[in-house]
Design a protein around this motif. Structure first.
Motif, PDB file in Angstrom:
ATOM      1  N   TYR A 276      58.237  60.872 -15.102  1.00  0.00           N
ATOM      2  CA  TYR A 276      57.239  61.432 -14.192  1.00  0.00           C
ATOM      3  C   TYR A 276      55.963  60.585 -14.147  1.00  0.00           C
ATOM      4  O   TYR A 276      55.270  60.587 -13.129  1.00  0.00           O
ATOM      5  N   GLN A 317      53.465  68.091 -14.147  1.00  0.00           N
ATOM      6  CA  GLN A 317      54.394  67.346 -13.293  1.00  0.00           C
ATOM      7  C   GLN A 317      55.847  67.642 -13.622  1.00  0.00           C
ATOM      8  O   GLN A 317      56.746  67.338 -12.819  1.00  0.00           O
ATOM      9  N   SER A 319      57.209  70.333 -13.423  1.00  0.00           N
ATOM     10  CA  SER A 319      57.681  71.351 -12.477  1.00  0.00           C
ATOM     11  C   SER A 319      58.098  70.753 -11.135  1.00  0.00           C
ATOM     12  O   SER A 319      58.650  71.457 -10.279  1.00  0.00           O
ATOM     13  N   LEU A 320      57.841  69.467 -10.921  1.00  0.00           N
ATOM     14  CA  LEU A 320      58.152  68.832  -9.641  1.00  0.00           C
ATOM     15  C   LEU A 320      59.645  68.512  -9.539  1.00  0.00           C
ATOM     16  O   LEU A 320      60.265  68.049 -10.500  1.00  0.00           O
ATOM     17  N   ARG A 321      60.199  68.748  -8.351  1.00  0.00           N
ATOM     18  CA  ARG A 321      61.600  68.354  -8.124  1.00  0.00           C
ATOM     19  C   ARG A 321      61.711  66.839  -7.993  1.00  0.00           C
ATOM     20  O   ARG A 321      62.638  66.230  -8.527  1.00  0.00           O
ATOM     21  N   ASP A 322      60.796  66.257  -7.258  1.00  0.00           N
ATOM     22  CA  ASP A 322      60.788  64.811  -7.064  1.00  0.00           C
ATOM     23  C   ASP A 322      59.504  64.246  -7.668  1.00  0.00           C
ATOM     24  O   ASP A 322      58.407  64.606  -7.232  1.00  0.00           O
TER      25      ASP A 322
END
Length: 430
Positions: A276, A317, A319-322
């Motif tokens: 990430y 970060q 939690s971000l998918r991308d």
């Protein structure tokens, strides 16, 4: 073969210690060495006065040095040894017989005891902090030179017809207080140079962090001297036990705090391992944020919270998918950056003990008009700089990043934090 390797490791450790010393530390060590040599030479020439007492207190000083510990802020202390040194300095009599050992004999006993306690550490490749030992020796010598000339007049006051200890206690407390203040000033001078902070900030930190322990050690030294008056050398054994228990508690506290920081650092690397953020980003932001905080005069407890928050500032970060390209939140939309900060704060709150750190992380993306905490403002500046520069050492890239941040100073970024960042970069204080 094992012995040869151990000797090589010890030599490398000593070389590393000496190489890291600055001019102030070297001056302090040389002064302490000169005082110690003078004391040992004088005592060797004149002979020990009451050698059994000198050996008893010297042994306790050696035990204290052997059991020394490192407190928060990388402060090496030896409370048992320091208390024993104070007790020997303040002795007036034993079994109703006055003690007339000189200040130079006190210096010799302290120096030999400290050396004896340091040798086992040195043998296993754990060299002592020479500047810390020098400070302990010099402050002990200062008290000895101030108090021992007064020992005979004070003893006379404790015998009939006056038979009062109050003048002696008043002199003891006064001189110990002065000695502690001198020690704080010396420690602050050294620390200001080592961590590159303002002297007034270093003095404040030493008063808050080191002076309370010094006061406790001073009280123990006075009690040890008074107890020896009534209990003879048995007082050394009686007082050594509770002091050792107290030191074990201090050691556990210091160990827990060190483990805590290591855990936070390990947790901060999750975003790097997951791809990430760039490798080393959290550690670089943490170091830069702490340097800015010192430049702005933050106290040590505040700097510790700032370090925790800076290490975990990007944990949201996860939690971000991308992942964001390069993990550079400075290049994202403000709403997304704020959402990442809020999610990170929620994760940190789950620990149950880092609520203030969570609040710092949550507000790191706030505008200046929203009046975020100073730590949040610092992290925002440090994070933006590292997002733009990364591990690069190119000065043109650094200057361009700093200029870009300056353009938003006063609205998106705190102007004082930005200028502190500029000074840190200019002086190479990271």
């Amino acid at each position: 073969m094992i012995t040869t390797e151990r000797v090589r490791r010890r030599d490398r450790s000593l070389h590393t210690v000496l190489r890291r010393l600055d001019s102030g530390q070297l001056l302090l060590i040389c002064a302490a060495g000169l005082v110690a040599l003078t004391g040992v030479a004088y005592t060797a020439a004149e002979g020990l006065d009451r050698p059994e007492i000198a050996v008893g207190f010297g042994a306790l000083i050696a035990v204290g040095e052997l059991a020394r510990l490192t407190m928060p802020g990388n402060r090496e202390v030896a409370p048992i040894g320091a208390a024993a040194a104070l007790g020997y300095t303040l002795l007036l009599d034993l079994s109703q017989n006055p003690l007339r050992h000189s200040a130079l004999q006190v210096v010799a006993v302290i120096a030999v005891g400290m050396l004896a306690g340091a040798l086992p550490h040195l043998a296993v490749g754990r060299p002592p902090r020479l500047d810390a030992m020098a400070r302990r020796l010099l402050t002990g010598a200062l008290l000895a030179f101030a108090f021992r000339p007064l020992a005979d007049p004070l003893y006379e006051l404790t015998t009939p017809p006056t038979s009062t200890w109050w003048p002696a206690l008043a002199v003891m407390v006064t001189l110990i207080t002065i000695t502690l203040l001198v020690d704080v000033l010396i420690a602050a001078l050294l620390r200001a140079e080592q961590v590159r902070t303002a002297f007034r900030v270093a003095v404040r930190d030493e008063l808050n962090m080191a002076f309370p322990l010094g006061a406790a050690v001073g009280s123990s030294g006075v009690l040890l001297a008074l107890a020896t008056h009534s209990m003879d050398l048995v007082a050394l054994l009686v007082f050594a036990a509770p002091l050792l228990v107290t030191q074990v508690a201090f050691r556990k506290y210091a160990g827990i705090r060190a483990t805590y920081l290591q855990t936070v650092r390990a947790l901060s690397r999750v975003t790097e391992v997951g791809g990430y953020v760039e490798p080393g980003h959290s550690r670089r932001v943490s170091r830069l944020a702490v340097a800015i905080g010192r430049e702005l005069g933050m106290a040590e407890p505040e700097l510790l919270e700032l370090e925790y928050a800076a290490l975990m500032h990007d944990i949201g970060q996860l939690s971000l998918r991308d992942p964001i390209p390069g993990g550079a939140t400075v290049l994202t939309e403000p709403d997304q950056a704020r959402r990442i900060a809020e999610l990170g704060a929620e994760v940190i709150k789950q620990t149950g003990v880092l609520d203030r750190v969570a609040e710092v992380v949550r507000r790191q993306c706030d505008m200046i008009a929203d009046d975020p905490p100073l730590s949040s403002r610092i992290i925002k500046v440090a994070n933006a700089y590292d997002d733009l520069v990364g591990p690069s050492t190119d000065r043109d890239r650094s200057g361009a990043a700093l200029e870009r941040i300056r353009l938003s100073a006063g609205s998106a970024y705190d102007a004082h934090a930005v200028e502190a960042l500029a000074r840190v970069i200019d002086r190479g204080r990271i």
